[in-house]
Design a protein around this motif. Structure first.
Motif, PDB file in Angstrom:
ATOM      1  N   LYS A 130      46.282 -24.567   4.745  1.00  0.00           N
ATOM      2  CA  LYS A 130      47.177 -25.720   4.641  1.00  0.00           C
ATOM      3  C   LYS A 130      48.603 -25.291   4.299  1.00  0.00           C
ATOM      4  O   LYS A 130      49.571 -25.760   4.895  1.00  0.00           O
TER       5      LYS A 130
ATOM      6  N   MET B 228      44.833 -27.929  16.763  1.00  0.00           N
ATOM      7  CA  MET B 228      45.634 -28.852  15.952  1.00  0.00           C
ATOM      8  C   MET B 228      46.114 -30.009  16.818  1.00  0.00           C
ATOM      9  O   MET B 228      46.526 -29.796  17.961  1.00  0.00           O
TER      10      MET B 228
ATOM     11  N   VAL C 249      43.269 -30.544  11.845  1.00  0.00           N
ATOM     12  CA  VAL C 249      43.093 -29.121  12.169  1.00  0.00           C
ATOM     13  C   VAL C 249      41.599 -28.821  12.232  1.00  0.00           C
ATOM     14  O   VAL C 249      40.856 -29.136  11.302  1.00  0.00           O
TER      15      VAL C 249
ATOM     16  N   THR D  63      48.109 -34.849  10.752  1.00  0.00           N
ATOM     17  CA  THR D  63      47.659 -33.681  11.498  1.00  0.00           C
ATOM     18  C   THR D  63      46.192 -33.381  11.200  1.00  0.00           C
ATOM     19  O   THR D  63      45.789 -33.306  10.048  1.00  0.00           O
TER      20      THR D  63
ATOM     21  N   VAL E  50      49.674 -22.963  15.644  1.00  0.00           N
ATOM     22  CA  VAL E  50      50.863 -23.584  15.047  1.00  0.00           C
ATOM     23  C   VAL E  50      52.076 -23.435  15.971  1.00  0.00           C
ATOM     24  O   VAL E  50      52.846 -24.382  16.163  1.00  0.00           O
TER      25      VAL E  50
ATOM     26  N   ILE F  98      50.363 -23.731   7.344  1.00  0.00           N
ATOM     27  CA  ILE F  98      50.763 -24.733   8.337  1.00  0.00           C
ATOM     28  C   ILE F  98      51.965 -25.530   7.861  1.00  0.00           C
ATOM     29  O   ILE F  98      52.889 -25.827   8.620  1.00  0.00           O
TER      30      ILE F  98
ATOM     31  N   LEU G 281      45.421 -18.876  13.921  1.00  0.00           N
ATOM     32  CA  LEU G 281      46.122 -19.972  13.247  1.00  0.00           C
ATOM     33  C   LEU G 281      47.590 -20.005  13.646  1.00  0.00           C
ATOM     34  O   LEU G 281      48.138 -21.067  13.992  1.00  0.00           O
TER      35      LEU G 281
END
Length: 295
Positions: free
Chosen positions: A53, A27, A67, A65, A144, A56, A140
């Motif tokens: 989505k 990211m 990704v 952003t 994040v 996040i 993920l």
């Protein structure tokens, strides 16, 4: 203890291997007025885009952003080999025609046909979406977490610098506040002496001087602007200490501070106030540029 603020620029990367599958999530973000997110992922994971989505956006509220998600498999079970029988038969039939027409015979027609495009294809086998999702989530979440941590560090550095500039503005406002009444006194003395010189030492009507001084003081009075700037500086610190999504609030506040400083500049009738106002506007502009990068 004050809460943290975040920058809108950052980077985070996460990896996770589960059941012979490797997921990588990267990211990165830059400034943006809204929360604009682009997710690039393999076609086999396209059905998960909305869930990705939403997950996040629980942590990211503003910025542009990007990704990037990649997926590798080390298991034969994840690969499906397909044969296009009709296409293979058609190729073999044509090879036979070539043999008959040119008198050239081959024992490897099957091998030749298999090499033609689309006869044998290798595709990723369809996987259960929920299984894939559970394997993707750790990568993920790691991306994040690192992404938010980087934005927080940069945001806190910006906060410290903005507060320092706020203190400098407070000092300049105090200088204007202290100097403003002295300007009126000096004007009264200069006016009185000038009139005496013009009238050859004859006493001047005090009422006339008082009227002129009152007009001058009213025209150059910046008490309201100074008071509002002092209030805005308190709000500036309160908003930053409150943390969270402060960018839009600060943007509006800085517009108000800039408006007050412009008004002081238009009323300024003293060189010291003019100098202080120029520096005041410069510091406000520096803060305005910095808060463009706050979430």
């Amino acid at each position: 203890m004050s809460a943290s603020v975040r920058s809108m620029t950052g980077y985070g990367r996460g990896e996770h291997i589960a059941e012979e599958r490797k997921f990588t999530v990267e990211m990165k973000s830059v400034n943006h007025r809204y929360n604009d997110m682009t997710i690039k992922l393999p076609r086999s994971l396209a059905g998960l885009e909305d869930k990705i989505k939403k997950r996040i956006m629980h942590e990211v509220f503003r910025g542009k952003t990007d990704v990037y998600i990649s997926f590798e498999t080390f298991s034969a079970a994840d690969v499906e080999v397909k044969l296009n029988e009709a296409l293979a038969a058609a190729y073999i039939e044509k090879l036979k025609l070539i043999e008959e027409k040119f008198g050239i015979y081959s024992e490897n027609k099957l091998e030749l046909a298999a090499k033609f495009p689309d006869v044998i294809t290798v595709e990723k086998a369809q996987q259960e979406e929920e299984v894939i999702w559970e394997a993707l989530v750790p990568a993920l979440d790691e991306a994040v977490e690192k992404f938010v941590a980087m934005r927080t560090v940069e945001g806190e550095n910006l906060k410290k610098d903005i507060l320092l500039k706020g203190e400098r503005i407070r000092t300049l406002v105090a200088e204007v506040k202290e100097r403003s009444p002295l300007v009126v006194v000096e004007y009264q003395e200069k006016l009185n002496n000038r009139l005496k010189d013009l009238l050859g030492g004859v006493d001047v009507d005090p009422q006339r001087i008082a009227t002129e001084v009152a007009v001058f003081a009213d025209r150059g009075c910046v008490d309201e602007e100074v008071t509002r700037l002092e209030s805005h500086l308190i709000q500036l610190k309160d908003i930053l200490d409150g943390g969270g999504q402060v960018g839009r609030k600060l943007d509006f506040l800085i517009q108000e501070m800039n408006r007050e400083s412009n008004t002081i500049a238009s009323k300024a009738n003293d060189i010291q106030i003019v100098k202080a106002t120029i520096e005041l506007k410069s510091e406000i502009e520096k803060i305005r540029e910095q808060i463009q990068n706050l979430e």
